[in-house]
Design a protein around this motif. Structure first.
Motif, PDB file in Angstrom:
ATOM      1  N   VAL A   1       0.833  -1.202   0.000  1.00  0.00           N
ATOM      2  CA  VAL A   1       0.000   0.000   0.000  1.00  0.00           C
ATOM      3  C   VAL A   1       0.867   1.251   0.000  1.00  0.00           C
ATOM      4  CG1 VAL A   1      -1.722   1.298   1.316  1.00  0.00           C
ATOM      5  CG2 VAL A   1      -1.885  -1.196   1.150  1.00  0.00           C
ATOM      6  N   LEU A   2       1.969   1.192   0.726  1.00  0.00           N
ATOM      7  CA  LEU A   2       2.850   2.347   0.817  1.00  0.00           C
ATOM      8  C   LEU A   2       3.481   2.682  -0.522  1.00  0.00           C
ATOM      9  CD1 LEU A   2       3.960   4.268   3.008  1.00  0.00           C
ATOM     10  CD2 LEU A   2       5.921   2.760   3.216  1.00  0.00           C
ATOM     11  N   ASN A   3       3.796   1.658  -1.324  1.00  0.00           N
ATOM     12  CA  ASN A   3       4.413   1.890  -2.629  1.00  0.00           C
ATOM     13  C   ASN A   3       3.398   2.008  -3.750  1.00  0.00           C
ATOM     14  OD1 ASN A   3       7.513   1.663  -2.350  1.00  0.00           O
ATOM     15  ND2 ASN A   3       6.738  -0.028  -1.098  1.00  0.00           N
ATOM     16  N   ARG A   4       2.088   1.891  -3.445  1.00  0.00           N
ATOM     17  CA  ARG A   4       1.051   2.045  -4.452  1.00  0.00           C
ATOM     18  C   ARG A   4       0.664   3.516  -4.534  1.00  0.00           C
ATOM     19  NH1 ARG A   4      -3.968  -1.136  -2.862  1.00  0.00           N
ATOM     20  NH2 ARG A   4      -2.430  -2.835  -2.999  1.00  0.00           N
ATOM     21  N   LEU A   5       0.417   3.960  -5.792  1.00  0.00           N
ATOM     22  CA  LEU A   5       0.033   5.353  -5.956  1.00  0.00           C
ATOM     23  C   LEU A   5      -1.349   5.581  -5.367  1.00  0.00           C
ATOM     24  CD1 LEU A   5       1.244   6.108  -9.592  1.00  0.00           C
ATOM     25  CD2 LEU A   5       2.271   6.883  -7.458  1.00  0.00           C
ATOM     26  N   PRO A   6      -1.595   6.613  -4.602  1.00  0.00           N
ATOM     27  CA  PRO A   6      -2.913   6.886  -4.041  1.00  0.00           C
ATOM     28  C   PRO A   6      -3.932   7.197  -5.131  1.00  0.00           C
ATOM     29  CG  PRO A   6      -1.202   8.106  -2.885  1.00  0.00           C
ATOM     30  CD  PRO A   6      -0.575   7.517  -4.094  1.00  0.00           C
TER      31      PRO A   6
ATOM     32  N   VAL B   1      -5.944  13.021  -9.771  1.00  0.00           N
ATOM     33  CA  VAL B   1      -5.440  14.361 -10.065  1.00  0.00           C
ATOM     34  C   VAL B   1      -4.589  14.367 -11.320  1.00  0.00           C
ATOM     35  CG1 VAL B   1      -3.945  16.203  -9.213  1.00  0.00           C
ATOM     36  CG2 VAL B   1      -5.594  15.153  -7.677  1.00  0.00           C
ATOM     37  N   VAL B   2      -3.683  13.370 -11.416  1.00  0.00           N
ATOM     38  CA  VAL B   2      -2.815  13.309 -12.596  1.00  0.00           C
ATOM     39  C   VAL B   2      -3.632  13.082 -13.859  1.00  0.00           C
ATOM     40  CG1 VAL B   2      -0.948  12.023 -13.692  1.00  0.00           C
ATOM     41  CG2 VAL B   2      -0.833  12.545 -11.251  1.00  0.00           C
ATOM     42  N   PHE B   3      -4.609  12.116 -13.787  1.00  0.00           N
ATOM     43  CA  PHE B   3      -5.431  11.838 -14.963  1.00  0.00           C
ATOM     44  C   PHE B   3      -6.264  13.059 -15.333  1.00  0.00           C
ATOM     45  CE2 PHE B   3      -9.350  10.224 -16.946  1.00  0.00           C
ATOM     46  CZ  PHE B   3      -8.804   9.552 -18.035  1.00  0.00           C
ATOM     47  N   GLY B   4      -6.827  13.751 -14.345  1.00  0.00           N
ATOM     48  CA  GLY B   4      -7.623  14.949 -14.617  1.00  0.00           C
ATOM     49  C   GLY B   4      -6.799  16.033 -15.266  1.00  0.00           C
TER      50      GLY B   4
END
Length: 500
Positions: free
Chosen positions: A411-416, A422-425
């Motif tokens: 979970v820590l290394n997974r992108l939130p 936000v990036v996709f938007g």
């Protein structure tokens, strides 16, 4: 006639005297080059060129001192003279043999070549002599001297606690003297002097002094001061003040002051003293200072406020991390702080299990009262829910807990999700913005080309009207006609050249 006989007699006497004077040659001196004191040694003196029948006298002297004979021998027939001598240390030096006629003072004495004698007097009675006291404080000079009752050609060695004293910029040992310019406590111990000399490179004589104990005291260092809180009951508290010096020769007297007022003091054979002072929580009770004295000077500690602030306020926890290969998080640091408190205890928990000091995947570093740090190695073992608790070090009932934080490597290394959204938007908005710009550009170009077409139409109409009023065709030349004319001109020019 009488006068002639007298002259002949004088001539004979003169010739006899000359022959007698030339009769004694240079003697030779034999003997040992090294001898022990108080032993009997024989020196031999001979005159190789002796050929007479008169008595000759062989004497032994030290070079430069003819007033004191060391021995003599009377030779009747020129035999080798053996001169016995009981050796003394004063006999060391160059010796010579002097030969003279026993009953004829007219013959000039002759002298042998010098012979050197080394006298070994065995060492005895080694003793350390000192003028200074044998107990003093560091920094002073120490000087010891090794004195002998007998001994020549002596070598000295100094020992401290059975080990040789090493030379250094402050340690100087030469002959029978040992000097230490700036002493320290390392120079304390039992000193002994060893004196030795050797006869004929085979026999060794030695003498050891008795041990002399030297005590060098260290000045007491500035003490450190600290205190812990002791809870007597629900209402009564005490401050346990500790004064400690890292160096200094005991006994040391520690005194505790509150500003200028002496609270208490004690003398100890240790470098630490503990005092107990009444305490009221959340109230400033003054400034404490320790003073240490071991006889030569007084050392002072820093001033310490006598104040205890109970733990209070929210407990905050945040973290930062270390990246490894492929930008994966491999290490994590949790920080735990509380708003206020002077004597705090921090505790870390993983799934409600207390983490003690160090484990297989974690390490607790307390920087009380400022904060506590939990260092983690991110992996399967470190997965779980973390939180920290802060309480007074003297009272466990006041524990304040932070918010809980769940930690998992995947979970820590997974992108939130929020970050992905936000990036996709932002990417979608960028595409829309580019599309809108393209559409506006197309519409602008169409409008620009439409206006240009109307302008061309108006220009054609005006040109047609103008050509209807004025016929310009008569001024137009056929390109072929022009070229033909230019060719004729070239031919005419060529013909004129030929005619010329």
């Amino acid at each position: 006639m009488f006068a002639s006989v007298f002259v002949v007699i004088l001539g004979l006497l003169y010739c006899r005297k000359g022959s007698s004077q030339s009769f004694l040659g240079r003697p030779r001196l034999y003997g040992p080059s090294e001898a022990l004191a108080k032993e009997v040694v024989y020196f031999k003196c001979e005159v190789p060129d002796y050929a007479g029948d008169e008595e000759i006298y062989l004497q032994l002297f030290k070079v430069g001192d003819r007033n004191r004979s060391l021995g003599g021998y009377t030779s009747l027939r020129g035999e080798v003279g053996a001169i016995p001598k009981v050796i003394k240390p004063s006999h060391e030096g160059y010796l010579e043999c002097v030969v003279s006629a026993q009953n004829n003072s007219g013959i000039t004495p002759t002298v042998s070549h010098p012979h050197y004698l080394k006298v070994i007097d065995p060492v005895k009675g080694a003793e350390i002599i000192h003028s200074d006291p044998m107990e003093f404080y560091e920094g002073n000079a120490l000087q010891l001297q090794c004195q002998l009752s007998a001994g020549t050609h002596v070598s000295y060695k100094w020992l401290l606690n059975g080990q040789p004293v090493s030379q250094s910029p402050v340690h100087y040992a030469a002959d029978n003297l040992l000097r230490i310019d700036r002493t320290s406590s390392k120079d304390s111990g039992s000193y002994m002097c060893m004196a030795t000399n050797t006869f004929n490179k085979t026999t060794v004589f030695s003498s050891n002094s008795s041990e002399v104990v030297v005590t060098i005291k260290d000045f007491v260092s500035s003490p450190n001061i600290a205190f812990t809180v002791l809870k007597e009951d629900s209402q009564n508290y005490s401050a346990v003040v500790t004064c400690e010096s890292t160096r200094g020769t005991p006994p040391i007297t520690f005194s505790l002051y509150n500003r200028t007022e002496l609270v208490t003091n004690m003398t100890t054979d240790d470098r630490q003293a503990t005092f107990k002072v009444p305490l009221v929580l959340d109230r400033h009770l003054g400034w404490l200072q320790c003073q240490a004295n071991n006889g030569e000077r007084i050392a002072y500690s820093d001033w310490l406020p006598l104040e205890v602030v109970p733990a209070g306020g929210p407990v905050t926890m945040h973290y930062d991390f270390d990246l490894g290969e492929n930008y994966a998080i491999v290490g994590l640091r949790f920080y735990c702080k509380v708003k206020k408190g002077s004597h705090l205890r921090y505790q870390w928990f993983l799934n409600k299990t207390l983490l003690q000091d160090r484990g297989s995947f974690y390490y607790v570093a307390n920087e009380a009262p400022k904060q506590s740090i939990l260092l983690l190695s991110v992996g399967r073992s470190s997965t779980g829910t973390y939180h920290c608790e802060v309480s007074d070090s003297f009272d466990n009932t006041t524990a304040i807990s932070s918010k809980k934080h769940y930690l998992d490597k995947d979970v820590l290394n997974r992108l939130p999700i929020l970050l992905v959204a936000v990036v996709f938007g932002c990417f979608t908005a960028l595409i829309l913005l580019v599309s809108i710009c393209c559409c506006i550009g197309v519409m602008f170009r169409r409008r620009q080309y439409g206006e240009k077409s109307l302008l061309n139409l108006e220009m054609d109409t005006m040109r047609a009207a103008y050509e209807g009023d004025l016929d310009l065709s008569v001024y137009n030349e056929d390109p072929d006609v022009v070229n033909a004319a230019r060719g004729d001109e070239f031919d005419h020019a060529s013909e004129a050249s030929v005619d010329e």
